[in-house]
Design a protein around this motif. Structure first.
Motif, short mmCIF file in Angstrom:
data_model
loop_
_atom_site.label_atom_id
_atom_site.label_comp_id
_atom_site.label_asym_id
_atom_site.label_seq_id
_atom_site.Cartn_x
_atom_site.Cartn_y
_atom_site.Cartn_z
N LEU A 1 -20.96 15.27 -2.13
CA LEU A 1 -22.30 15.46 -1.61
C LEU A 1 -22.35 16.35 -0.36
CD1 LEU A 1 -24.72 14.21 -2.99
CD2 LEU A 1 -24.73 12.41 -1.27
N HIS A 2 -21.46 16.10 0.58
CA HIS A 2 -21.51 16.83 1.85
C HIS A 2 -20.41 17.85 2.01
CE1 HIS A 2 -24.22 13.60 2.94
NE2 HIS A 2 -23.27 12.72 2.69
N ARG B 1 -11.94 13.81 9.25
CA ARG B 1 -12.73 13.32 10.39
C ARG B 1 -12.15 12.03 10.96
NH1 ARG B 1 -17.72 16.18 10.16
NH2 ARG B 1 -17.12 18.13 9.16
N TRP C 1 -13.91 14.96 3.92
CA TRP C 1 -14.44 16.11 4.65
C TRP C 1 -13.44 17.26 4.74
CZ3 TRP C 1 -19.50 15.57 6.11
CH2 TRP C 1 -20.00 14.28 6.16
N LEU D 1 -24.02 6.71 -2.88
CA LEU D 1 -24.83 7.90 -2.57
C LEU D 1 -24.65 8.39 -1.13
CD1 LEU D 1 -26.80 9.88 -3.86
CD2 LEU D 1 -28.67 8.34 -3.33
N ASP D 2 -23.92 7.66 -0.33
CA ASP D 2 -23.62 8.18 1.00
C ASP D 2 -22.63 9.33 0.95
OD1 ASP D 2 -25.04 6.89 3.24
OD2 ASP D 2 -24.33 5.07 2.24
N ARG E 1 -27.12 4.09 -2.92
CA ARG E 1 -26.09 3.75 -1.93
C ARG E 1 -25.48 2.38 -2.22
NH1 ARG E 1 -29.66 4.65 3.24
NH2 ARG E 1 -31.27 4.40 1.65
N GLN F 1 -22.76 -3.80 3.51
CA GLN F 1 -22.83 -4.12 4.94
C GLN F 1 -23.89 -5.17 5.23
OE1 GLN F 1 -23.47 -0.09 6.30
NE2 GLN F 1 -21.35 0.14 6.94
N GLY G 1 -36.41 8.65 -8.38
CA GLY G 1 -35.97 9.21 -7.10
C GLY G 1 -35.69 8.18 -6.04
N VAL H 1 -23.35 21.87 2.84
CA VAL H 1 -24.63 22.01 2.15
C VAL H 1 -25.46 23.11 2.81
CG1 VAL H 1 -26.79 20.83 1.57
CG2 VAL H 1 -24.62 19.56 1.52
N ALA I 1 -36.25 13.04 -3.65
CA ALA I 1 -35.20 12.08 -3.97
C ALA I 1 -34.39 11.70 -2.74
CB ALA I 1 -34.27 12.66 -5.04
N VAL I 2 -34.00 10.43 -2.68
CA VAL I 2 -33.17 9.94 -1.59
C VAL I 2 -31.89 10.77 -1.49
CG1 VAL I 2 -31.88 7.94 -0.75
CG2 VAL I 2 -34.04 7.60 -1.93
N ARG I 3 -31.35 11.10 -2.66
CA ARG I 3 -30.10 11.86 -2.70
C ARG I 3 -30.16 13.10 -1.80
NH1 ARG I 3 -26.04 14.25 -6.24
NH2 ARG I 3 -26.16 16.49 -5.91
N ILE J 1 -30.23 12.31 1.95
CA ILE J 1 -28.90 11.95 2.47
C ILE J 1 -28.03 13.20 2.57
CG2 ILE J 1 -26.77 10.68 1.93
CD1 ILE J 1 -28.58 8.51 0.68
N ARG J 2 -28.14 14.04 1.55
CA ARG J 2 -27.34 15.26 1.53
C ARG J 2 -27.70 16.15 2.72
NH1 ARG J 2 -28.00 19.82 -1.63
NH2 ARG J 2 -26.04 20.86 -2.14
N GLY K 1 -26.45 13.54 6.11
CA GLY K 1 -25.09 13.02 6.21
C GLY K 1 -25.09 11.58 5.77
N PRO K 2 -23.92 10.92 5.73
CA PRO K 2 -23.87 9.54 5.28
C PRO K 2 -24.72 8.63 6.16
CG PRO K 2 -21.65 10.45 5.60
CD PRO K 2 -22.61 11.44 6.16
N THR K 3 -25.56 7.82 5.55
CA THR K 3 -26.43 6.94 6.36
C THR K 3 -25.63 5.90 7.12
OG1 THR K 3 -26.78 5.39 4.52
CG2 THR K 3 -28.33 7.22 4.72
N VAL K 4 -24.39 5.68 6.66
CA VAL K 4 -23.56 4.67 7.32
C VAL K 4 -22.68 5.28 8.42
CG1 VAL K 4 -23.51 3.12 5.36
CG2 VAL K 4 -21.82 4.95 5.49
N GLY L 1 -21.70 14.59 9.55
CA GLY L 1 -22.66 15.37 8.79
C GLY L 1 -23.63 16.10 9.69
#
Lengths: 551, 95
Positions: free
Chosen positions: A49-50, A80, A95, A419-420, A428, A434, A480, B15, B74-76, B79-80, B83-86, B91
């Motif tokens: 994703l990132h 990281r 990463w 999804l993170d 996610r 958590q 979505g 991204v 979309a949530v995807r 997040i993209r 960065g990671p929400t956690v 990111g």
């Protein structure tokens, strides 16, 4: 543990250099992305994703202290500062930069590691019982066969382009700590009536869109014939497995389409042909050579009782709580197996920082631990601790935030990256894990609930093993938005079963309450000593449904 | 619904988003919302950037303008973009 010979060492070095050339050709434009993608995947490199993600193979989940230090170094210098241990007993770096990857592969090669066959349609990195060599009642160390199969399957020309990926797991104890039956081939070391060691082989397990538990293909395969038998299975699959539909290409689909009887017949036919040539018979001296790498540690003769350990438990409630959940009996008197939870409350399941890895490597040195194990439950294991040193170990784990006393309890949750991080995910996983952990953080509440395995996947590919969770959670995309289905009744242990979906899913805000509702129903219905899974199997889904969907 | 063209940089995997005036930009806020016709043309044009090894894996996603800022459906994609929400320290959200 196994040490590379000159061929292994050269192979991984050459592989790193080969990939350096491939990356250079990609960056110069000589290779298109379509040409490069299968090459990078063969080296465990995904585009997520990132960023790029590199999946590092940890064969049968065993690491030495120098290897752990190297992973810490790579995490700190090329990523990281952390890595993510997966349900495949591997490590993922989320990463990495493309030009750095050849250097990372060379760094790994220095400590006899690599990323081969962590992706692609080949035999993937093997998994095994994390208590191998330490568990009481074990028939043999399952890693001996793992290593033999690893050598046989690495870059095997016939099995490098299978219809789909292929996962093999080996255990040698009655207790299944490796989720045996969800693998394409599941191997269980057993003894026959004559006391000879052989293998019960199961075929066709797997989760994902169409979950199945593996079925028995051979009740007792003699040791000398195991590679011939595996090759027979692979040949049947390679020839008859579907290649036209990615969702129907795993061996589980073939097995359940033609039936296990027909599968056995085809395997027997191939097996007979291979046996005729005799080329795949395992030479006992080669087995012995590899077994020597996994010879039992030089255990001291120690008394069963350890007064200082008992005194430490009496004097420190937190230590006693940790012992209760995270310490397990060892086959040798005076020794214990220690599980190091990578599930501190509110943290990401399976994540381990470079500092923690370095800290653990120092602990391994301090306590003479040659190996640390990665579990499919995303924890780590020190397999051969002296009982007398457990308190000192625990004291060193506390400042590293690695002393969480929750192994096997409700907060010891498996969660995929979801999804993170993951490009395939629909929802996610980590935040759900958590929040559940925080909701049930109270130690008394956790112990009151007893063994309870929650497993969360962010998509149908099921990397979080949701089908075999006592409570499974599957994240899906609903227009979505994230939505979560609950499955109950799964198990990845020796009492393996697949969970069933309870009913309509819940949104992001409702899923933790829904889990708490299910737990409440269990508490109401349970009998003395019943685990969640036992209660569910006794009463069925209906009472849980009635409570959960009452409003 | 308007769309945004996105991809990942070949070298870093980072991204990026398409903006006809500025080229590939790293922040979603700077992405250009495209009509159906614009989106189709932009996606076709992205092939050239792939050819030039600037980006890989281009695709379109739905978005709308809210208070002048593009917001993905979309949530995807949210997040993209962050960065990671956690891990708010990682990111693009980390700055």
């Amino acid at each position: 543990m196994y040490r590379y010979d000159e061929f292994d060492a050269r192979l991984v070095r050459e592989r790193a250099e080969q990939f350096r050339g491939q990356v250079a050709r990609r960056l110069s434009g000589e290779l298109t992305e379509d040409e490069f993608k299968p090459l990078r995947l063969m080296n465990g490199l995904y585009l997520q994703l990132h960023s790029y993600m590199l999946r590092i193979a940890i064969p049968y989940g065993t690491l030495s202290a120098p290897q752990l230090r190297k992973l810490a170094f790579i995490g700190r210098n090329y990523d990281r500062g952390y890595g993510h241990f997966t349900t495949r007993q591997n490590l993922q770096l989320h990463w990495v930069k493309l030009p750095d990857v050849p250097d990372v592969l060379l760094e790994l090669a220095q400590v006899e590691m690599h990323c081969m066959q962590t992706s692609g349609n080949n035999v993937r990195n093997l998994t095994a019982d994390p208590f191998a060599g330490a568990a009481a009642g074990e028939i043999e160390d399952p890693r001996i066969l793992c290593e033999i199969v690893r050598q046989w399957s690495t870059l095997h020309p016939e099995f490098s382009f299978l219809p789909r990926k292929f996962k093999i797991c080996v255990i040698a104890s009655e207790h299944d700590r490796a989720a045996l039956l969800i693998h394409d081939i599941a191997i269980h070391a057993v003894k026959n009536e004559a006391g000879e060691i052989g293998y019960r082989v199961y075929v066709g397990g797997g989760l994902g869109r169409t979950p199945y538990l593996a079925l028995e293909a051979g009740s007792f395969v003699p040791k000398r014939d195991i590679l011939a038998f595996l090759e027979a299975v692979m040949r049947v699959y390679n020839e008859a497995g579907r290649r036209d539909n990615i969702w129907k290409a795993r061996v589980k689909i073939l097995v359940h389409q033609i039936g296990i009887e027909e599968m056995r017949r085809r395997i027997a036919k191939e097996f007979a042909e291979i046996k005729t040539s005799g080329t795949l018979e395992l030479p006992p001296e080669e087995v012995e050579r590899i077994a020597a790498y996994f010879a039992p540690s030089d255990f001291a003769t120690l008394p069963e009782e350890c007064p200082e350990f008992e005194a430490a438990k009496q004097g420190n409630r937190e230590f006693a709580a940790w012992v209760k959940t995270n310490v397990h009996p060892h086959k040798m008197p005076g020794y214990a197996i220690a599980t190091i939870s990578l599930k501190p409350i509110g943290q990401t399941p399976g994540d381990c920082s470079s500092d923690q890895m370095d800290g653990l490597a120092a602990i391994m040195d301090a306590f003479g631990q040659a190996e640390i194990r990665v579990t499919h439950e995303q924890n780590l294991v020190l397999p051969h601790m002296r009982t007398s040193e457990l308190f000192a170990l625990w004291q060193k784990l506390v400042p590293l935030d690695l002393a969480t006393a929750n192994h096997g309890l409700i907060t010891d949750i498996i969660a995929c990256p979801g999804l993170d991080y993951c490009d395939l995910a629909n929802a996610r996983s980590i935040p759900i894990a958590q929040e559940i952990a925080k909701r049930f953080a109270d130690p008394e509440r956790q112990h009151d609930l007893g063994e309870l395995k929650i497993k969360i996947s962010g998509c149908i590919n099921a990397c979080g093993h949701h089908h075999v969770g006592h409570i499974g959670i599957l994240g899906v995309d609903r227009k979505g938005l994230e939505n979560y289905q609950i499955l109950l009744g799964g198990s990845g242990a020796e009492d393996a079963s697949l969970g069933q979906i309870l009913g309509p899913g819940f949104d992001r805000e409702g899923i933790v309450d829904a889990v708490e509702n299910v737990i409440g129903t269990y508490k109401t219905l349970r009998r003395d000593g019943e685990r969640f899974l036992d209660t569910y199997r006794r009463v069925g889904a209906q009472p849980f449904k009635e409570q959960l969907y009452a409003h | 619904m308007p769309q945004i063209l996105t991809a990942n940089r070949l070298v870093l995997g980072e991204v990026v988003y398409w903006n006809a005036d500025r080229g590939w930009v790293t922040r979603l806020d700077d992405a250009q919302l495209l009509s159906d016709a614009e989106a189709e043309a932009a996606l076709k044009g992205a092939a050239e950037w792939v050819q030039k090894r600037e980006v890989v894996a281009p695709y379109l996603f739905d978005a709308r303008l809210q208070n002048g800022i593009p917001v993905p459906s979309a949530v995807r994609e949210a997040i993209r973009a962050a960065g990671p929400t956690v891990r708010p320290d990682l990111g693009k959200q980390a700055g």
